[in-house]
Enzyme design. Structure first.
Site, mmCIF file in Angstrom:
data_model
loop_
_atom_site.group_PDB
_atom_site.id
_atom_site.type_symbol
_atom_site.label_atom_id
_atom_site.label_comp_id
_atom_site.label_asym_id
_atom_site.label_seq_id
_atom_site.Cartn_x
_atom_site.Cartn_y
_atom_site.Cartn_z
ATOM 1 C CG ASN A 1 -0.523 -0.263 2.501
ATOM 2 O OD1 ASN A 1 0.471 -0.942 2.679
ATOM 3 N ND2 ASN A 1 -1.182 0.286 3.497
ATOM 4 C CD GLU B 1 -1.608 4.663 4.511
ATOM 5 O OE1 GLU B 1 -1.161 5.509 5.309
ATOM 6 O OE2 GLU B 1 -2.312 3.701 4.857
ATOM 7 C CB CYS C 1 -5.351 -1.489 -1.736
ATOM 8 S SG CYS C 1 -6.733 -0.838 -0.811
ATOM 9 C CD GLU D 1 -5.045 -6.186 -1.074
ATOM 10 O OE1 GLU D 1 -4.687 -4.986 -1.059
ATOM 11 O OE2 GLU D 1 -5.582 -6.728 -0.104
ATOM 12 C CB CYS E 1 -10.741 -3.338 0.439
ATOM 13 S SG CYS E 1 -10.254 -2.526 -1.098
ATOM 14 C CB CYS F 1 -8.577 -4.926 -3.706
ATOM 15 S SG CYS F 1 -7.477 -3.534 -3.353
#
Ligand code: THU
Length: 160
Positions: A62, A64, A73, A75, A112, A115
């Site tokens: 990830n 940010e 993310c 993934e 999530c 994703c």
């Protein structure tokens, strides 16, 4: 009117020591990726590793941003890394791991919803399911045989 049952079958491993060689190797790559995550705001570090049919392993973590929604993310970083470097090469499996600088993550952390949706495009296109294996930092690991099994009633191009 009638009701149907929508169910998903997964395998649960007690910890990383129960994984078979290929899965263990991939999870260790995801752990390596997790350790390089850039998550100064959430302090929640996620790593993802994708094994391709040609044997290549592609990583993501990830990333940010001070403008929070601009982050991404692990993934999706990983799948887009795979899609951009190895277009058309089938995905065999995806391993995911998450840890937090605030507490011990001892439960499996699934991808999530956004994703899952992003990943579903790749599974549909390759016409072959790929395995998804996910864990926290320690503890149980969940393994499924197909990404789409984690996303019933998903949206796809057939609706467009
Ligand atoms: N995160 C992931 O990388 N993957 C997920 O599936 C869930 C959440 C990241 C996004 C954000 O950087 C941090 O975890 C906290 O939500």
């Amino acid at each position: 009117m009638h009701k149907i049952q929508v169910s998903t079958s997964v395998t649960i491993f007690n910890d990383i020591s129960e994984l078979q060689k290929e899965d263990l190797l991939l999870m260790n790559k995801a752990i390596e990726a997790r350790k390089k995550a850039y998550a100064p705001y959430s302090k929640f570090n996620v790593g993802a590793a994708i094994l391709l049919e040609n044997g290549e392993i592609v990583l993501g973590n990830n990333q940010e941003n001070a403008a929070y929604p601009s982050g991404m993310c692990a993934e999706r970083v990983a799948i887009w890394n795979a899609g951009s470097h190895y277009p058309g090469v089938k995905i065999k499996k995806l391993a995911i791991t998450a840890s937090s600088e605030l507490s011990k993550v001892d439960k499996p952390i699934g991808p999530c919803g956004a994703c899952r949706q992003t990943l579903s495009e790749y599974e549909i296109n390759q016409k072959t399911p790929f395995q998804v294996i996910f864990m926290g930092e320690v503890g149980e690991i969940v393994k499924t045989e197909s990404l789409l099994s984690l996303l019933p009633f998903s949206f796809d191009s057939s609706y467009l």
